[in-house]
Write a protein that holds these residues in place. Sequence first.
Motif, PDB file in Angstrom:
ATOM      1  N   GLU A 157       0.812  -1.221   0.000  1.00  0.00           N
ATOM      2  CA  GLU A 157       0.000   0.000   0.000  1.00  0.00           C
ATOM      3  C   GLU A 157       0.846   1.271   0.000  1.00  0.00           C
ATOM      4  OE1 GLU A 157       0.162  -1.535   4.296  1.00  0.00           O
ATOM      5  OE2 GLU A 157      -0.121  -2.392   2.296  1.00  0.00           O
ATOM      6  N   ASP A 158       2.134   1.140   0.312  1.00  0.00           N
ATOM      7  CA  ASP A 158       3.024   2.300   0.324  1.00  0.00           C
ATOM      8  C   ASP A 158       3.795   2.470  -0.980  1.00  0.00           C
ATOM      9  OD1 ASP A 158       2.364   2.875   3.029  1.00  0.00           O
ATOM     10  OD2 ASP A 158       3.795   1.349   3.699  1.00  0.00           O
ATOM     11  N   ALA A 187       0.419   7.622  -3.864  1.00  0.00           N
ATOM     12  CA  ALA A 187      -0.895   7.283  -3.309  1.00  0.00           C
ATOM     13  C   ALA A 187      -0.858   7.291  -1.785  1.00  0.00           C
ATOM     14  CB  ALA A 187      -1.338   5.912  -3.809  1.00  0.00           C
ATOM     15  N   ALA A 188      -1.959   7.753  -1.199  1.00  0.00           N
ATOM     16  CA  ALA A 188      -2.131   7.733   0.255  1.00  0.00           C
ATOM     17  C   ALA A 188      -3.323   6.838   0.584  1.00  0.00           C
ATOM     18  CB  ALA A 188      -2.373   9.142   0.789  1.00  0.00           C
ATOM     19  N   PRO A 189      -3.138   5.821   1.428  1.00  0.00           N
ATOM     20  CA  PRO A 189      -4.274   4.957   1.782  1.00  0.00           C
ATOM     21  C   PRO A 189      -5.392   5.750   2.444  1.00  0.00           C
ATOM     22  CG  PRO A 189      -2.187   3.958   2.440  1.00  0.00           C
ATOM     23  CD  PRO A 189      -1.879   5.372   2.038  1.00  0.00           C
ATOM     24  N   GLU A 190      -6.628   5.438   2.108  1.00  0.00           N
ATOM     25  CA  GLU A 190      -7.782   6.089   2.720  1.00  0.00           C
ATOM     26  C   GLU A 190      -7.808   5.823   4.222  1.00  0.00           C
ATOM     27  OE1 GLU A 190     -11.441   7.425   4.155  1.00  0.00           O
ATOM     28  OE2 GLU A 190     -10.160   8.118   2.520  1.00  0.00           O
ATOM     29  N   PHE A 230      -7.419   4.172  -2.084  1.00  0.00           N
ATOM     30  CA  PHE A 230      -6.352   5.162  -2.165  1.00  0.00           C
ATOM     31  C   PHE A 230      -6.848   6.531  -2.602  1.00  0.00           C
ATOM     32  CE2 PHE A 230      -3.631   1.318  -3.034  1.00  0.00           C
ATOM     33  CZ  PHE A 230      -2.828   1.437  -1.912  1.00  0.00           C
ATOM     34  N   HIS A 231      -6.105   7.540  -2.146  1.00  0.00           N
ATOM     35  CA  HIS A 231      -6.198   8.898  -2.682  1.00  0.00           C
ATOM     36  C   HIS A 231      -4.863   9.206  -3.356  1.00  0.00           C
ATOM     37  CE1 HIS A 231      -9.805  10.233  -0.250  1.00  0.00           C
ATOM     38  NE2 HIS A 231      -9.437   9.132   0.381  1.00  0.00           N
ATOM     39  N   PHE A 232      -4.925   9.905  -4.490  1.00  0.00           N
ATOM     40  CA  PHE A 232      -3.730  10.424  -5.146  1.00  0.00           C
ATOM     41  C   PHE A 232      -3.791  11.950  -5.075  1.00  0.00           C
ATOM     42  CE2 PHE A 232      -4.222   6.264  -7.138  1.00  0.00           C
ATOM     43  CZ  PHE A 232      -2.916   5.789  -7.218  1.00  0.00           C
ATOM     44  N   PRO A 233      -3.236  12.562  -4.024  1.00  0.00           N
ATOM     45  CA  PRO A 233      -3.263  14.022  -3.929  1.00  0.00           C
ATOM     46  C   PRO A 233      -2.359  14.644  -4.992  1.00  0.00           C
ATOM     47  CG  PRO A 233      -2.460  13.004  -1.878  1.00  0.00           C
ATOM     48  CD  PRO A 233      -2.557  11.933  -2.902  1.00  0.00           C
ATOM     49  N   ARG A 256       1.389  12.772 -20.478  1.00  0.00           N
ATOM     50  CA  ARG A 256       1.775  11.362 -20.408  1.00  0.00           C
ATOM     51  C   ARG A 256       1.614  10.932 -18.956  1.00  0.00           C
ATOM     52  NH1 ARG A 256       6.603   8.354 -19.462  1.00  0.00           N
ATOM     53  NH2 ARG A 256       6.744   6.454 -20.736  1.00  0.00           N
ATOM     54  N   VAL A 257       0.621  10.099 -18.714  1.00  0.00           N
ATOM     55  CA  VAL A 257       0.299   9.696 -17.348  1.00  0.00           C
ATOM     56  C   VAL A 257       0.438   8.181 -17.217  1.00  0.00           C
ATOM     57  CG1 VAL A 257      -1.420   9.725 -15.507  1.00  0.00           C
ATOM     58  CG2 VAL A 257      -1.287  11.648 -17.108  1.00  0.00           C
ATOM     59  N   LEU A 258       1.189   7.766 -16.208  1.00  0.00           N
ATOM     60  CA  LEU A 258       1.384   6.354 -15.919  1.00  0.00           C
ATOM     61  C   LEU A 258       0.871   6.050 -14.521  1.00  0.00           C
ATOM     62  CD1 LEU A 258       5.102   6.044 -17.102  1.00  0.00           C
ATOM     63  CD2 LEU A 258       3.092   5.288 -18.372  1.00  0.00           C
ATOM     64  N   LEU A 259       0.366   4.847 -14.351  1.00  0.00           N
ATOM     65  CA  LEU A 259       0.030   4.307 -13.048  1.00  0.00           C
ATOM     66  C   LEU A 259       1.074   3.261 -12.721  1.00  0.00           C
ATOM     67  CD1 LEU A 259      -1.997   3.880 -10.643  1.00  0.00           C
ATOM     68  CD2 LEU A 259      -3.114   2.168 -12.095  1.00  0.00           C
ATOM     69  N   GLY A 260       1.625   3.313 -11.490  1.00  0.00           N
ATOM     70  CA  GLY A 260       2.699   2.382 -11.204  1.00  0.00           C
ATOM     71  C   GLY A 260       2.728   1.864  -9.790  1.00  0.00           C
ATOM     72  N   CYS A 261       3.475   0.793  -9.622  1.00  0.00           N
ATOM     73  CA  CYS A 261       3.764   0.216  -8.313  1.00  0.00           C
ATOM     74  C   CYS A 261       5.245  -0.155  -8.310  1.00  0.00           C
ATOM     75  CB  CYS A 261       2.914  -1.031  -8.062  1.00  0.00           C
ATOM     76  SG  CYS A 261       3.264  -1.859  -6.483  1.00  0.00           S
ATOM     77  N   ASP A 262       5.970   0.257  -7.243  1.00  0.00           N
ATOM     78  CA  ASP A 262       7.393  -0.069  -7.185  1.00  0.00           C
ATOM     79  C   ASP A 262       7.730  -1.004  -6.025  1.00  0.00           C
ATOM     80  OD1 ASP A 262       7.165   1.670  -5.057  1.00  0.00           O
ATOM     81  OD2 ASP A 262       8.480   3.215  -5.883  1.00  0.00           O
ATOM     82  N   HIS A 263       6.738  -1.790  -5.593  1.00  0.00           N
ATOM     83  CA  HIS A 263       7.023  -2.822  -4.602  1.00  0.00           C
ATOM     84  C   HIS A 263       7.982  -3.838  -5.232  1.00  0.00           C
ATOM     85  CE1 HIS A 263       6.397  -6.319  -1.986  1.00  0.00           C
ATOM     86  NE2 HIS A 263       5.916  -5.489  -1.076  1.00  0.00           N
TER      87      HIS A 263
END
Length: 201
Positions: A119-120, A133-136, A154-157, A172-179
């Motif tokens: 989640e982080d 992203a910030a968890p709700e 999640f919130h994306f401030p 150019r917008v990407l959604l990502g996870c770096d876990h």
Amino acid sequence: MEATMPARERKITAADIIPASAFAGERKSRRAALLPAKRLRRISLGPWCTVYFESFETMLFQIQEMLLIEKGGEAQLADELAAYNPMIPQGAELTCTLMFEIDDPVRRARVLAELGGVEDHFFLEIDGERAVAAPEGDIERTREDGKTSSVHFFHFPLTPAQVAAFKAPKARVLLGCDHPKYAHMAMISDESRAELAKDLA
């Protein structure tokens, strides 16, 4: 009501809710009307993760669904409003429900056990600049045994500059996870970006 409501003041109230009996009759047509936007708001990230970006309309439909299914009436309504209103984007953010959708229970348990703290690690990248992203509700979604939940909120401030960049036609917008166990990125299409830009003031 929602169309004229300032983006930073979007909130579902009892006045927006129709009786469950009326909603039952309109449910099919309302779902069909909402489907094109929901398709654009659904982003796949890697093999297991699906992100559903929320809006006033998706949350309103969900509240009506819960009231219809659970038949709690007015006593239930306050709880549903408290649960879903925080997920309505407020003009300088995007919000989402994120799910790890794995049908096989053995594989699901194994994957979730490897994703503690995931989640982080989610973010949007807007023209090269990250919005994390910030968890709700700052709710910890990883258990003591290191296993993460299959559902996250999640919130994306976004900063004013990020809002402006997100709305730009060539953004150019990407959604990502770096876990480390789930490093994936997905391009958000121009059509989806235009739909999500409606949530921004």
